[in-house]
Each structure stands twice: as C-alpha cells, then as structure tokens.
Design a protein around this motif. Structure first.
Motif, short mmCIF file in Angstrom:
data_model
loop_
_atom_site.label_atom_id
_atom_site.label_comp_id
_atom_site.label_asym_id
_atom_site.label_seq_id
_atom_site.Cartn_x
_atom_site.Cartn_y
_atom_site.Cartn_z
N SER A 1 16.26 -1.95 -0.53
CA SER A 1 16.47 -2.20 -1.97
C SER A 1 15.13 -2.36 -2.69
O SER A 1 15.05 -2.97 -3.74
CB SER A 1 17.30 -3.47 -2.16
OG SER A 1 16.63 -4.58 -1.55
N ALA B 1 13.10 -8.36 2.10
CA ALA B 1 13.62 -9.03 0.90
C ALA B 1 14.45 -8.08 0.04
O ALA B 1 14.30 -6.86 0.12
CB ALA B 1 12.47 -9.58 0.07
N LEU C 1 8.72 -5.29 -1.22
CA LEU C 1 7.36 -5.76 -1.56
C LEU C 1 7.11 -5.77 -3.07
O LEU C 1 6.11 -6.33 -3.52
CB LEU C 1 6.32 -4.86 -0.87
CG LEU C 1 6.24 -4.98 0.65
CD1 LEU C 1 5.28 -3.94 1.23
CD2 LEU C 1 5.79 -6.39 1.07
N GLY D 1 1.19 -5.58 -7.44
CA GLY D 1 0.25 -5.72 -8.55
C GLY D 1 0.67 -4.97 -9.79
O GLY D 1 0.00 -5.05 -10.82
N VAL E 1 18.83 -2.86 10.00
CA VAL E 1 19.27 -1.60 10.61
C VAL E 1 18.35 -1.30 11.78
O VAL E 1 17.13 -1.45 11.68
CB VAL E 1 19.17 -0.46 9.56
CG1 VAL E 1 19.40 0.90 10.22
CG2 VAL E 1 20.17 -0.70 8.42
N THR F 1 3.37 3.66 -5.86
CA THR F 1 4.80 3.33 -5.97
C THR F 1 5.55 4.19 -6.99
O THR F 1 6.69 4.60 -6.74
CB THR F 1 4.97 1.83 -6.29
OG1 THR F 1 4.27 1.10 -5.27
CG2 THR F 1 6.42 1.40 -6.29
C1 LIG Z 1 0.29 -7.57 -2.80
C2 LIG Z 1 0.74 -6.15 -3.06
C3 LIG Z 1 0.29 -5.50 -4.19
C4 LIG Z 1 0.70 -4.20 -4.45
N1 LIG Z 1 0.29 -3.61 -5.60
C5 LIG Z 1 0.70 -2.37 -5.91
C6 LIG Z 1 0.33 -1.78 -7.14
O1 LIG Z 1 -0.32 -2.40 -7.99
N2 LIG Z 1 0.73 -0.51 -7.38
C7 LIG Z 1 1.46 0.20 -6.48
O2 LIG Z 1 1.78 1.36 -6.75
N3 LIG Z 1 1.87 -0.36 -5.32
C8 LIG Z 1 1.50 -1.62 -5.01
N4 LIG Z 1 1.93 -2.21 -3.85
C9 LIG Z 1 2.77 -1.42 -2.93
C10 LIG Z 1 4.24 -1.48 -3.30
O3 LIG Z 1 4.72 -2.80 -3.29
C11 LIG Z 1 5.03 -0.61 -2.32
O4 LIG Z 1 4.53 0.72 -2.45
C12 LIG Z 1 6.51 -0.56 -2.60
O5 LIG Z 1 7.10 -1.83 -2.62
C13 LIG Z 1 7.20 0.29 -1.52
O6 LIG Z 1 8.55 0.40 -1.86
P1 LIG Z 1 9.65 0.74 -0.77
O7 LIG Z 1 10.95 0.70 -1.47
O8 LIG Z 1 9.30 1.99 -0.07
O9 LIG Z 1 9.55 -0.39 0.34
P2 LIG Z 1 9.59 -1.99 0.25
O10 LIG Z 1 9.21 -2.47 -1.08
O11 LIG Z 1 8.82 -2.45 1.43
O12 LIG Z 1 11.14 -2.36 0.47
C14 LIG Z 1 11.72 -2.23 1.75
C15 LIG Z 1 13.21 -2.52 1.64
O13 LIG Z 1 13.85 -2.18 2.87
C16 LIG Z 1 14.56 -3.28 3.40
N5 LIG Z 1 14.42 -3.18 4.85
C17 LIG Z 1 13.28 -3.15 5.59
N6 LIG Z 1 13.56 -2.99 6.89
C18 LIG Z 1 14.92 -2.92 6.98
C19 LIG Z 1 15.82 -2.75 8.05
N7 LIG Z 1 15.41 -2.57 9.32
N8 LIG Z 1 17.14 -2.76 7.77
C20 LIG Z 1 17.60 -2.91 6.49
N9 LIG Z 1 16.78 -3.05 5.43
C21 LIG Z 1 15.47 -3.05 5.68
C22 LIG Z 1 13.92 -4.51 2.78
O14 LIG Z 1 14.85 -5.58 2.70
C23 LIG Z 1 13.55 -3.99 1.40
O15 LIG Z 1 14.66 -4.07 0.54
C24 LIG Z 1 1.56 -3.51 -3.55
C25 LIG Z 1 2.04 -4.19 -2.43
C26 LIG Z 1 1.65 -5.50 -2.19
C27 LIG Z 1 2.20 -6.21 -1.00
#
Ligand SMILES: Cc1cc2nc3c(=O)[nH]c(=O)nc-3n(C[C@H](O)[C@H](O)[C@H](O)COP(=O)(O)OP(=O)(O)OC[C@H]3O[C@@H](n4cnc5c(N)ncnc54)[C@H](O)[C@@H]3O)c2cc1C
Ligand code: SF4
Length: 504
Positions: free
Chosen positions: A9, A104, A108, A113, A240, A488
C-alpha cells in the motif's frame, strides 16, 4: 469473477490500485498493516490543534526527540519508527547496505522527503518505455498527490510534468538569495524544489519529524480514500511469502499458511519487500539490485540573508533542486537537492567538533545558519549494486558490489556543481564532500528490469517475469536503471501505467 490482488500500500501499490479501480476492476490490497500507534497520533493531534507560534519549547523538543534518539541510519517520524523495519528484521546480513523495508500502511512514504521529479527521456536510454508513455500517468498520479512548485529554470528539463497552475511552499531566505543571484547556463539548472506537499504549510519547520498537519503526502492518505470506493478492500495482515499461478488464477501465499486467490497479482511490496517474494516465486538463487549513489556537499552562504533562516515561517524539506547536464561529467543527469537550515546542522557541528572547541556554541549556531547542503545523486551506472539472496532463515542476505568509479564520479560532480553554485553565492566545501552508504538515498531497484524481450531476472514492459502471465511487478524492482532524479513519482507513474493497461 476473481478480484485483482495488489501487494503493498505504498506509493506503487496505491497507484496501481487507483488505475485498476478506474478500469472497473475489483481490488483487494494486502500489506503488512503497521500503522501509527494511537499515542503518537494523539501527540500529533495535540500539536496540530495549536498554531506553531504558540507551541511551547518543550512541545517542540518532545516532537523532535524521537528522531534525535534514533540509532544510526534509522529514520523516525511522529516520534516512532513503525514505518521502517529494523535491519535485522529484513536481513541476515546487510554488508553495509543502508536500504530498509517497510511493513506499514503507506510504506516508506510515511517517512519520505517528498521531493518529486519525473524522469528525463535522456536518462531512459534503452528502456522499453519512454517519457511520453509515462506522461499521462504522471498526470493521473498528480490527481491524487499534491505537488508544490513553480514553472522555473527546471521546467524545460522536465516537460512530462508541466508546473503551470501550481504553487510553491514559500522558499526560505537562503533559497531566495541563491536563486536571485543565479544566472542560466545550458549545463546547470537551479530552481525551486518540487515537493509532495499540500497547500496550507504553516512554516512550523517540523518536516523532518512528521508534519503535524499531515500536509506531506503519504500513500496512507490514498489508502483511506480508496477505502471509500466501491470494489476496494484493504486487507492488512501477515506478510506475503510467495505467489503461484494456474491457467486462470494467481494465488498469494501468506506467512500464516493461508492463501488468497485473484485474477492477477500486482506486486508492489517495495524493492526489499518484493525481492524475497520473487526469489521464492521464481525459484531464483539471487537478484541484483541497483542503487543511485548519494553524497553530501556542504556549501556556505557567506552573505547575509534578508531574514534568519531558522525563524518561522520556514520548512526543512529540500529548498532547491540543481540539475547538472554536463557530458564532461556524466552522460546522464546529476541531480542535487539543496537543504537550507535545519535543526540537525548545529547538533552535527557540536557532536563532531564540540569537544575540540568546547566554548564555541555561538560559532556553531552562526555557522549552521550559513550552511546549505547539496545532497547529490548519481545515475545507477556510476553507483554500487547489491546481490540479494535468501538466507536459510528466509531473510535476505545482501552482498554489496562496489562500483570503482563512484567516488571519482561523485567528486567530479561535486566540483562541477560547486563551481556553478559559487556563482549563486554558495561557496562549496568540496574537501568536506561525504559519500552515503549504498542504499542510504532510498533510490534503488532494478532487480527485475523491464525489457522488450525478457530473459531470466528480467520482466516484460508490463512487469511480468518470463513464464508468468498473471504476476505484474510494479514497484522500483522493474525500473531498467535508476536515474539520479527522484524515484517515487516515476515509480508511481509506471505502476499506474501497468494498472491502466487491460491485459484481456
Ligand atoms: C527517509 C526517506 C526519505 C525519502 N525521500 C524521498 C524523496 O524525497 N523522494 C523520493 O522520490 N523518494 C524518497 N524516498 C523513497 C520512497 O519512500 C520510496 O521510493 C517509496 O516509498 C517506494 O514505494 P513502494 O510503494 O515501492 O514501496 P514502500 O513504500 O516500501 O511500500 C511497501 C508496501 O508493501 C508492503 N509490504 C512489504 N512487504 C510485504 C509483504 N511481504 N507482504 C505484504 N505486504 C508487504 C508494506 O506494508 C508497504 O505497504 C525516501 C525514503 C525514505 C525512507
Ligand atoms: S513546515 Fe513542514 S511540517 Fe510544518 S506545516 Fe509545513 S510541511 Fe508541515
């Protein structure tokens, strides 16, 4: 008819789910389900109920304490670390990799940021998709994600996301001064940062500790909106483990031994969440993840600004973006985020030099007010990567593969950028350039890169690994490379693109 299953999510998960629902599909979203603890939510609510000018100093300090007390590279917001898994929960061995996973709701993005840029066509060489393919999906994503910013010197570089009609968060005095002195160059472009922040910023300066008004967007907000939509179910629960498929269905296997069946599975568990699922589902010995290396270049703004940068109203998100498009440095864009004053600068100066100059308190304060730090990102071609395999206990085992050119490339980029920043009144301290650990910038992926004719460890342009018809990987795992500009927004647009496509 079976629903589609979205795993995750975070930004990728909510983007693909939004596109699927718009196509009339039913969606069940599974995630790790961790959420802000009630006591932290109560603290946030109390702060948000009072204008920041009336906050007591101890309220400010208490709000910041959670982050200040965090160990090493651990990040906390709202006083808690719930949205970032500790290293030992994900890894049997990190080998110095600083990337972390999230279980969560919202992933992330609860801690991010909020810096946002699309990818440039010139950084997408050899990709099976183009800037034009992503453009409509940037627009669709920006229907539910706020974007602060203006049309300025950066606009010609990023035509896929027009900025007309948007408003910036008011820049601080340091950014105002630097931008007023900067003059255009065809190899260096300085402009206001673009952030995923809704209007109404109070200038309370708490951005790095969690916005009390939740103006900094997180995917958690879109989950709440989707919950109001017919056809959407949010099913937080056990993680998962793996995914299998038969002729007309896909099955998701959960850690508690149960399973869920769907028509298709859209895997958006974040790079580190997705990797172990793919290793099990595809029976692969390992995957190689690519990173966008980051480094920190301090600069000093010696001239006085028209206001103190640490007086409200101010924010502590990136103030400016700088793009270096100089083929003598790199064939790809080098991106930097420039941060003005924040409460870490003085603390860091005291921690690092305080014992040598114990009576220099006022000096650190003055110096901290003059600091502007450029966080420089390189394309993954210049950066380290990491081999990820499953350890016997089911966690990941990382092995960092250093790139011998990273440090030299970072120094070249810092020297070239520094030269341009000097003309904007920011004196670069190149000798103090510091490289971040691999993964510490959280711009990583490419474990299963999309390509037109995929082989093992690759996916097709719809994120499908070879031999899989009903599994679409939609997070940063399928990016063909990791450009330096922020990750992102492009991940979200790509996830939306895959969800919007009707595979029949
Ligand atoms: C401190 C910090 C600052 C950042 N700043 C920036 C920024 O300024 N600009 C930018 O572009 N990006 C930034 N990022 C990166 C950005 O947060 C990530 O690129 C983005 O959150 C990735 O999205 P996602 O949906 O792929 O994964 P995530 O946000 O990691 O979400 C993963 C999801 O999958 C679920 N999940 C994980 N494993 C499982 C499992 N096995 N089974 C079921 N559910 C699962 C979790 O519950 C969550 O809902 C930053 C990250 C951090 C930590
Ligand atoms: S300064 Fe940061 S934390 Fe404060 S309201 Fe604005 S975005 Fe939120």
């Amino acid at each position: 008819m079976l629903p589609d299953l979205v795993i995750g999510s975070g930004p990728a998960g909510v983007s693909v789910a939004t596109a699927l629902l718009a196509r009339g599909r039913r969606v069940v979203m599974l995630d790790g389900g961790k959420d802000l603890p009630p006591e932290a939510e109560a603290r946030r609510g109390a702060l948000a109920a009072t204008p920041p000018e009336r906050w007591r100093e101890d309220q400010r300090t208490a709000w910041q304490a959670g982050q200040f007390d965090a160990a090493g590279s651990e990040v906390r917001r709202f006083g808690t670390g719930y949205a970032m898994e500790p290293a030992e929960a994900t890894f049997a061995a990190t080998d110095g990799l600083a990337l972390r996973a999230s279980l969560a709701v919202g992933g992330l993005s609860n801690y991010w940021g909020a810096a946002m840029l699309p990818y440039r066509q010139s950084d997408m060489g050899g990709w099976p998709i183009s800037e034009a393919d992503l453009a409509p999906h940037y627009a669709a994503v920006l229907d539910f994600v706020p974007m602060a910013g203006v049309t300025d010197a950066l606009a010609p570089l990023f035509p896929a996301v027009p900025m007309a009609g948007r408003s910036p968060i008011p820049p601080g005095p340091q950014a105002r001064r630097a931008l007023s002195r900067h003059y255009p160059s065809d190899r260096f472009h300085l402009g206001l940062a673009r952030q995923a922040v809704a209007s109404g910023c109070t200038g309370c300066g708490m951005c790095l500790h969690g916005c009390p008004w939740r103006l900094i967007w997180s995917a958690r907000q879109q989950v709440a909106r989707l919950r109001q939509q017919e056809g959407f179910t949010h099913r937080p629960g056990p993680p998962v483990l793996s995914i299998s498929e038969t002729g007309n269905a896909a099955t998701v296997h959960l850690a508690d031994g149960t399973s869920v069946e769907g028509a298709r599975v859209y895997l958006a568990a974040g790079v580190l969440g997705t990797a172990p699922i793919l290793l099990r589902a595809l029976d692969l010995p390992d995957l190689v993840m690519r990173d966008s290396a980051q480094g920190f270049l301090p600069t000093l703004q010696l001239a006085r600004t028209d206001a103190a940068p640490d007086r409200m109203p101010f924010h502590t998100l990136p103030q400016m973006f700088a793009e270096l498009t100089d083929p003598a440095v790199s064939p790809q864009t080098v991106h930097a985020q420039l941060y003005g004053w924040n409460e870490y600068y003085e603390r860091d100066l005291r921690t690092n030099y305080g014992s040598k100059l114990p009576f220099a308190g006022p000096l650190w304060r003055t110096l901290a007010r003059r600091l502007v730090v450029a966080q420089i990102f390189l394309h993954s071609d210049h950066s380290a990567s990491a081999r990820l395999a499953l350890a016997p206990d089911g966690r990941l085992q990382a092995h960092v593969l250093k790139n011998p050119e990273t440090w030299g490339q970072l120094k070249r980029a810092a020297t070239a950028m520094g030269g341009h920043l000097r003309r904007a009144g920011l004196q670069p301290l190149v000798f103090a350039l510091r490289a971040g650990a691999p993964g510490s910038g959280f711009h990583a992926g490419s474990t299963l890169p999309m390509t037109r004719n995929p082989g093992p460890r690759q996916s097709d342009p719809l994120g499908r690994p070879v031999g899989r018809q009903r599994l679409h990987v939609v997070d940063a795992s399928v990016l063909p490379a990791i450009p330096a500009t922020t990750i992102t927004l492009a991940v979200m647009a790509n996830a939306h693109r895959i969800g919007a496509y009707n595979p029949g």
